[in-house]
Motif scaffolding. Sequence first.
Motif, PDB file in Angstrom:
ATOM      1  N   ASP A   1     101.837 -40.763  17.138  1.00 41.01           N
ATOM      2  CA  ASP A   1     100.795 -39.792  17.223  1.00 41.01           C
ATOM      3  C   ASP A   1      99.817 -40.412  16.189  1.00 41.01           C
ATOM      4  N   GLU A   2      98.546 -40.132  16.714  1.00 38.71           N
ATOM      5  CA  GLU A   2      97.254 -40.517  16.007  1.00 38.71           C
ATOM      6  C   GLU A   2      97.229 -39.625  14.632  1.00 38.71           C
ATOM      7  N   ASN A   3      97.323 -38.428  14.935  1.00 42.23           N
ATOM      8  CA  ASN A   3      96.983 -37.714  13.706  1.00 42.23           C
ATOM      9  C   ASN A   3      98.164 -37.258  12.926  1.00 42.23           C
ATOM     10  N   ASP A   4      99.342 -37.474  13.462  1.00 42.61           N
ATOM     11  CA  ASP A   4     100.702 -37.398  12.510  1.00 42.61           C
ATOM     12  C   ASP A   4     101.229 -38.859  11.968  1.00 42.61           C
TER      13      ASP A   4
ATOM     14  N   PRO B   1      98.304 -45.864  16.258  1.00 46.36           N
ATOM     15  CA  PRO B   1      98.205 -44.752  17.370  1.00 46.36           C
ATOM     16  C   PRO B   1      98.986 -45.396  18.637  1.00 46.36           C
TER      17      PRO B   1
ATOM     18  N   ARG C   1      93.880 -47.787  12.639  1.00 48.34           N
ATOM     19  CA  ARG C   1      93.527 -47.578  13.881  1.00 48.34           C
ATOM     20  C   ARG C   1      92.401 -48.037  14.427  1.00 48.34           C
TER      21      ARG C   1
ATOM     22  N   SER D   1      88.323 -45.162  14.314  1.00 45.56           N
ATOM     23  CA  SER D   1      87.591 -44.703  13.385  1.00 45.56           C
ATOM     24  C   SER D   1      86.318 -44.197  13.631  1.00 45.56           C
ATOM     25  N   LYS D   2      85.968 -43.069  13.156  1.00 45.94           N
ATOM     26  CA  LYS D   2      84.917 -42.159  13.602  1.00 45.94           C
ATOM     27  C   LYS D   2      83.713 -42.708  13.003  1.00 45.94           C
TER      28      LYS D   2
ATOM     29  N   GLU E   1      98.489 -35.880   8.550  1.00 50.93           N
ATOM     30  CA  GLU E   1      97.627 -37.049   8.791  1.00 50.93           C
ATOM     31  C   GLU E   1      97.442 -37.990   7.693  1.00 50.93           C
ATOM     32  N   HIS E   2      97.247 -37.422   6.459  1.00 51.02           N
ATOM     33  CA  HIS E   2      96.932 -38.053   5.036  1.00 51.02           C
ATOM     34  C   HIS E   2      98.276 -38.563   4.462  1.00 51.02           C
TER      35      HIS E   2
ATOM     36  N   GLN F   1      98.161 -29.919   9.308  1.00 54.29           N
ATOM     37  CA  GLN F   1      97.758 -31.025  10.052  1.00 54.29           C
ATOM     38  C   GLN F   1      97.247 -32.426   8.939  1.00 54.29           C
ATOM     39  N   SER F   2      96.261 -31.732   8.124  1.00 49.69           N
ATOM     40  CA  SER F   2      95.837 -32.799   7.039  1.00 49.69           C
ATOM     41  C   SER F   2      96.817 -33.383   6.365  1.00 49.69           C
TER      42      SER F   2
END
Length: 241
Positions: free
Chosen positions: A85-88, A66, A14, A17-18, A173-174, A169-170
């Motif tokens: 989905d970005e988080n899934d 994403p 993606r 990235s933060k 995501e991972h 959710q974690s």
Amino acid sequence: MAQLKRVAIGIQARSTSKRLPSKVFEDICGKPMLQWVIDACKDGAGYLNRPGPMNNLDVSVTLLIPKGDPIKAAFGEKLRIIEGDENDVLSRYKELADYRNADFIVRITGDCPLIPPPVIAKAVNVAVKNNLDYVSNVDERLRVSFDGMDVEVISKSLLDYTFYNASSQSDREHVTTFIRKAGLPKDFTIAHIVGYIDLAGLKLSVDTDEDLARVRIQKSKILDALSTAEVLSGQRSLHRF
């Protein structure tokens, strides 16, 4: 001839990235970081796809991003892309497995530009030839490989089980944290690739500017070493013939 096994390598990436936004586009020795990962996966797939009486594999490489990520515009013409989905991220791997009708799925992350193709190929061979459900070098309890050479191979049946049972959710995501927790049914078989030297404290993945600078130096050294080896090989060949 061994029965055909379909293996789908999925590179998750993606640009949002933060800690280091758009890191996948950062230049490392003349290529975007993500291109190095793609090339390593394609090289590993090429090796695994070689025909042979004991090697009947159909290995493909797909980029998982994403929905709407700029990565598509930059890399969409180079290989197939699945958006989701970005988080899934787990759902993207599920879609990949279904689309490719894969027997095994390989999880690679787009921030590991130094991952060697043989590391990918070895994990796939161990999983396929031993019919294992999960093979990795990332388990925190056993890890001895560099941070940045992460590879995980998951059977379709275990991926399906994870997709329908991982609810946090974690975990979604991972992708594989659910698998490494206690509580999987006993009929799933798990193995870990463990080397002889503990290198787990060395970080070669990219999350920060400092990581990027370190990886650029290491990649430059690798390319210089390969260039020197090619020259020496040519000199020996000329001397011999």
